[in-house]
Design a protein around this motif. Structure first.
Motif, PDB file in Angstrom:
ATOM      1  N   THR A   3       0.938  -1.345  -0.118  1.00 35.06           N
ATOM      2  CA  THR A   3      -0.219  -0.119   0.018  1.00 35.06           C
ATOM      3  C   THR A   3       0.856   1.209   0.091  1.00 35.06           C
ATOM      4  N   GLN A   4       2.135   1.224   0.588  1.00 30.70           N
ATOM      5  CA  GLN A   4       2.937   2.366   0.784  1.00 30.70           C
ATOM      6  C   GLN A   4       3.509   2.757  -0.768  1.00 30.70           C
ATOM      7  N   ASN A   5       3.755   1.780  -1.628  1.00 31.33           N
ATOM      8  CA  ASN A   5       4.180   1.913  -3.099  1.00 31.33           C
ATOM      9  C   ASN A   5       2.865   2.438  -3.536  1.00 31.33           C
ATOM     10  N   THR A   8       2.298   6.093  -2.992  1.00 28.02           N
ATOM     11  CA  THR A   8       3.407   6.780  -3.650  1.00 28.02           C
ATOM     12  C   THR A   8       3.358   7.015  -5.007  1.00 28.02           C
ATOM     13  N   PHE A   9       2.744   6.111  -5.695  1.00 31.99           N
ATOM     14  CA  PHE A   9       2.351   6.122  -7.237  1.00 31.99           C
ATOM     15  C   PHE A   9       1.217   7.192  -7.335  1.00 31.99           C
ATOM     16  N   ILE A  10       0.414   6.988  -6.489  1.00 30.92           N
ATOM     17  CA  ILE A  10      -0.872   7.943  -6.653  1.00 30.92           C
ATOM     18  C   ILE A  10      -0.242   9.500  -6.285  1.00 30.92           C
ATOM     19  N   ALA A  11       0.682   9.857  -5.329  1.00 31.41           N
ATOM     20  CA  ALA A  11       1.143  11.198  -5.378  1.00 31.41           C
ATOM     21  C   ALA A  11       1.958  11.607  -6.394  1.00 31.41           C
ATOM     22  N   VAL A  12       2.794  10.675  -7.134  1.00 36.34           N
ATOM     23  CA  VAL A  12       3.487  11.128  -8.323  1.00 36.34           C
ATOM     24  C   VAL A  12       2.593  11.354  -9.437  1.00 36.34           C
ATOM     25  N   GLU A  14      -0.713  12.426  -9.302  1.00 37.40           N
ATOM     26  CA  GLU A  14      -1.389  13.498  -9.354  1.00 37.40           C
ATOM     27  C   GLU A  14      -0.588  14.844  -9.238  1.00 37.40           C
ATOM     28  N   SER A  15       0.664  14.694  -8.852  1.00 35.48           N
ATOM     29  CA  SER A  15       1.502  15.976  -8.715  1.00 35.48           C
ATOM     30  C   SER A  15       2.252  16.059 -10.075  1.00 35.48           C
ATOM     31  N   GLY A  16       2.677  15.157 -10.798  1.00 33.50           N
ATOM     32  CA  GLY A  16       3.574  15.042 -12.007  1.00 33.50           C
ATOM     33  C   GLY A  16       4.876  15.275 -11.738  1.00 33.50           C
ATOM     34  N   SER A  17       5.404  14.906 -10.443  1.00 31.86           N
ATOM     35  CA  SER A  17       6.642  15.452  -9.939  1.00 31.86           C
ATOM     36  C   SER A  17       7.060  14.373  -8.734  1.00 31.86           C
ATOM     37  N   PHE A  18       8.399  13.580  -8.929  1.00 24.25           N
ATOM     38  CA  PHE A  18       8.825  12.815  -7.889  1.00 24.25           C
ATOM     39  C   PHE A  18       9.095  13.873  -6.654  1.00 24.25           C
ATOM     40  N   THR A  19       9.736  15.017  -6.880  1.00 28.28           N
ATOM     41  CA  THR A  19      10.195  16.029  -5.765  1.00 28.28           C
ATOM     42  C   THR A  19       8.907  16.557  -4.933  1.00 28.28           C
ATOM     43  N   GLN A  20       7.825  16.654  -5.774  1.00 29.72           N
ATOM     44  CA  GLN A  20       6.490  17.429  -5.100  1.00 29.72           C
ATOM     45  C   GLN A  20       6.060  16.107  -4.311  1.00 29.72           C
ATOM     46  N   ALA A  21       6.131  14.698  -4.811  1.00 30.68           N
ATOM     47  CA  ALA A  21       5.237  13.649  -4.142  1.00 30.68           C
ATOM     48  C   ALA A  21       6.161  13.542  -2.906  1.00 30.68           C
ATOM     49  N   GLU A  23       7.759  15.602  -1.083  1.00 35.54           N
ATOM     50  CA  GLU A  23       7.756  16.606  -0.123  1.00 35.54           C
ATOM     51  C   GLU A  23       6.320  16.532   0.586  1.00 35.54           C
ATOM     52  N   ALA A  24       5.152  15.960  -0.115  1.00 30.49           N
ATOM     53  CA  ALA A  24       3.892  15.747   0.278  1.00 30.49           C
ATOM     54  C   ALA A  24       4.043  14.460   1.441  1.00 30.49           C
ATOM     55  N   LEU A  25       4.702  13.521   1.018  1.00 29.60           N
ATOM     56  CA  LEU A  25       4.863  12.363   1.696  1.00 29.60           C
ATOM     57  C   LEU A  25       5.808  12.303   2.880  1.00 29.60           C
TER      58      LEU A  25
END
Length: 295
Positions: A3-5, A8-12, A14-21, A23-25
């Motif tokens: 579920t953590q993966n 993380t997949f959803i965060a990337v 939705e943000s279109g960015s590994f960096t922003q994801a 920061e959010a996580l």
């Protein structure tokens, strides 16, 4: 799948960015990349195209995204359903509300709620009512305490809590106050400062004005009602604000043809199982209604 993966997949995605994801996580960027790589190995296909600094979903990523969201939502619903098996109300409750409701309506409700349920951790997000409704529909918030939509939204349940009368307001000394009886058409000759056009309140106000053939001359629009009150108070224009905000800094301008109000209340997703804390907060809102109706 981990579920953590998936989170993380959803965060990337939705943000279109590994960096922003990251920061959010609250993770490092290498940790985010590691989780995405692990998920890609599990599904056997790349989920993102990485071209320079641009990150976009592959066909496989776009196919997986709605299923990933459903898996996490189902797990969250399962946790809430299990929480109903216990009499103890505890845990995290994520809600969204507007600044106006947070200032003028919620304090006594939340005071009583936190005293009755001290083990609930309130996660309160202040945002526009329209944004809060979308966040509830997206599963990011459990409840919204908002200005209710002017038209029903699919899958969004709502419960009215407060009727919120609205009035035309002007600054002390505004020339319209000198008229024995101001008419609706008199407003057309003076600039207005109104809620932003994206807000439910703007739609309520402009629809009522248009029914009388009045198109306001809008000098400025903002989605913060406290800001509008200040702008009215310094004489920048007339506005329409909740009666609960009227004090000595502004004056109500009676307009017989205009009777405006909006409804404030709670919204939640019809397919989401509310937690014990969420149900308890709805109960607190109902208690507030009963308290105001009592003789």
């Amino acid at each position: 799948m981990d579920t953590q993966n998936l989170t993380t997949f959803i965060a990337v995605a939705e943000s279109g960015s590994f960096t922003q994801a990251a920061e959010a996580l609250h993770l490092s960027q290498p940790a985010v990349s590691k989780r995405i790589t692990a998920l890609e190995e599990q599904v056997g296909q790349p989920l993102f195209d990485r071209v320079g600094r641009q990150v976009s979903l592959t066909d496989a990523g776009r196919t997986l995204l709605p299923y990933a969201k459903k898996v996490l939502q189902d797990l969250e619903d399962g946790r809430r359903a299990l929480s109903h098996l216990h009499e103890k109300v505890a845990g995290r409750l994520s809600i969204g509300t507007s600044h106006h409701i947070g200032l003028h309506r919620l304090p006594p409700v939340l005071r009583a709620f936190t005293q009755q349920y001290p083990e609930v951790d309130l996660d309160i997000h202040f945002m526009d009512s329209e944004v809060a409704c979308q966040a509830v529909l997206a599963g990011k918030l459990e409840l919204g305490i908002v200005t209710l939509p002017t038209q029903p939204l699919p899958h969004l349940q709502q419960r009215a809590v407060w009727d919120d009368p609205l009035s035309v307001v002007v600054a002390p000394g505004h020339p319209l106050l000198d008229k024995p009886r101001a008419r609706l058409q008199d407003l057309a000759g003076h600039p207005a400062v109104l809620p932003d056009e994206a807000t439910y309140t703007h739609r309520i106000v402009t629809r009522a004005l248009q029914q009388h053939g009045l198109v306001p001359r809008i000098r400025l629009a903002t989605n913060y009602l406290e800001t509008l009150k200040m702008l009215v108070g310094i004489g920048l224009g007339w506005s329409v604000l909740p009666d609960s905000m009227i004090d000595g800094s502004i004056r109500r301008l009676p307009i017989p043809q205009l009777a405006l109000h909006r409804e404030l209340g709670a919204v939640w997703h019809e397919r989401r199982t509310l937690s014990g804390a969420g149900l308890a907060l709805l109960g607190s809102l109902e208690s507030d209604i009963r308290g105001r109706m009592a003789p």
